[in-house]
Design a protein around this motif. Structure first.
Motif, short mmCIF file in Angstrom:
data_model
loop_
_atom_site.label_atom_id
_atom_site.label_comp_id
_atom_site.label_asym_id
_atom_site.label_seq_id
_atom_site.Cartn_x
_atom_site.Cartn_y
_atom_site.Cartn_z
N MET A 105 58.44 39.44 81.03
CA MET A 105 59.65 38.62 81.14
C MET A 105 59.98 37.95 79.81
O MET A 105 61.15 37.93 79.37
N ALA A 106 58.96 37.40 79.14
CA ALA A 106 59.21 36.73 77.87
C ALA A 106 59.68 37.72 76.81
O ALA A 106 60.52 37.40 75.96
N THR A 107 59.15 38.94 76.84
CA THR A 107 59.57 39.97 75.89
C THR A 107 61.01 40.39 76.14
O THR A 107 61.76 40.67 75.21
N MET A 108 61.40 40.42 77.40
CA MET A 108 62.75 40.84 77.75
C MET A 108 63.78 39.74 77.51
O MET A 108 64.92 40.02 77.15
N TYR A 109 63.37 38.51 77.75
CA TYR A 109 64.27 37.36 77.59
C TYR A 109 63.63 36.34 76.68
O TYR A 109 63.28 35.23 77.11
N PRO A 110 63.46 36.64 75.42
CA PRO A 110 62.65 35.81 74.52
C PRO A 110 63.27 34.48 74.13
O PRO A 110 62.56 33.62 73.62
N LEU A 111 64.54 34.29 74.36
CA LEU A 111 65.16 33.01 74.05
C LEU A 111 65.45 32.19 75.31
O LEU A 111 66.14 31.18 75.24
N GLU A 112 64.89 32.62 76.40
CA GLU A 112 65.08 31.92 77.67
C GLU A 112 63.87 31.03 77.93
O GLU A 112 62.75 31.52 78.12
N PRO A 113 64.06 29.70 77.96
CA PRO A 113 62.90 28.80 78.14
C PRO A 113 62.08 29.10 79.40
O PRO A 113 60.85 28.96 79.38
N SER A 114 62.74 29.53 80.46
CA SER A 114 62.01 29.77 81.71
C SER A 114 61.05 30.95 81.62
O SER A 114 60.23 31.15 82.52
N SER A 115 61.13 31.74 80.54
CA SER A 115 60.23 32.88 80.36
C SER A 115 58.84 32.46 79.89
O SER A 115 57.93 33.26 79.89
N TYR A 116 58.69 31.21 79.45
CA TYR A 116 57.47 30.76 78.79
C TYR A 116 56.67 29.82 79.67
O TYR A 116 57.22 28.95 80.36
N HIS A 117 55.34 29.95 79.60
CA HIS A 117 54.46 29.10 80.38
C HIS A 117 53.60 28.17 79.53
O HIS A 117 53.02 27.23 80.07
N SER A 118 53.50 28.40 78.25
CA SER A 118 52.68 27.56 77.38
C SER A 118 53.58 26.89 76.36
O SER A 118 54.29 27.57 75.62
N TRP A 119 53.49 25.55 76.31
CA TRP A 119 54.38 24.77 75.45
C TRP A 119 53.61 23.75 74.65
O TRP A 119 52.58 23.22 75.08
N GLY A 120 54.14 23.45 73.47
CA GLY A 120 53.63 22.34 72.70
C GLY A 120 54.28 21.04 73.15
O GLY A 120 55.12 21.03 74.06
N GLN A 121 53.91 19.95 72.48
CA GLN A 121 54.39 18.63 72.88
C GLN A 121 55.72 18.28 72.23
O GLN A 121 56.38 17.31 72.63
N GLY A 122 56.12 19.01 71.22
CA GLY A 122 57.41 18.80 70.57
C GLY A 122 57.32 17.94 69.32
O GLY A 122 56.40 17.14 69.16
#
Length: 125
Positions: free
Chosen positions: A101-118
């Motif tokens: 999913m992340a490879t197909m929609y790489p600019l879509e936030p919902s595709s990602y499960h691991s995030w930094g703190q910002g």
């Protein structure tokens, strides 16, 4: 467990530059996607840039194309931001995911499960 730690944010004048860093651990960098996202107050998180690890392809949102550059050096991913505008001000996050999913929609936030703190970027004179 994937961990991402962003740094490099700060205050910059319009037209200035910043380089954000994202230190990544627990990620094998064999396949998957690493992305940069941002969120300004009162807005939804949006994709800024990403790269597909398998083939090194990169993607940029229209709003930053030609001004921002994503790159990687070992386990650190960078976002070089030039010609900054007030509308670029936001909290910037990096994210990683190995899913199709992340490879197909790489600019879509919902595709990602691991995030930094910002890290906060402020563009103001």
């Amino acid at each position: 467990q994937v961990q991402l730690v962003e740094s490099g944010g700060g205050l910059v004048q319009p037209g200035g530059s910043l380089r954000l860093s994202c230190a990544v651990s627990g990620f094998d960098f064999v396949h998957g996607v690493i992305g940069w996202f941002r969120q300004a107050p009162g807005t939804e998180r949006e994709g800024v840039s990403c790269f597909i690890i398998r083939d090194g392809s990169t993607y940029y949102s229209d709003s930053v194309k030609g001004r921002f550059t994503i790159s990687r050096d070992k386990n650190t991913v960078y976002l070089q931001m030039n010609s900054l505008k007030p509308e670029d001000a936001a909290v910037y996050y990096c994210a990683a995911d190995r899913s199709v999913m992340a490879t197909m929609y790489p600019l879509e936030p919902s595709s990602y499960h691991s995030w930094g703190q910002g890290t906060q970027v402020t563009v103001s004179s």
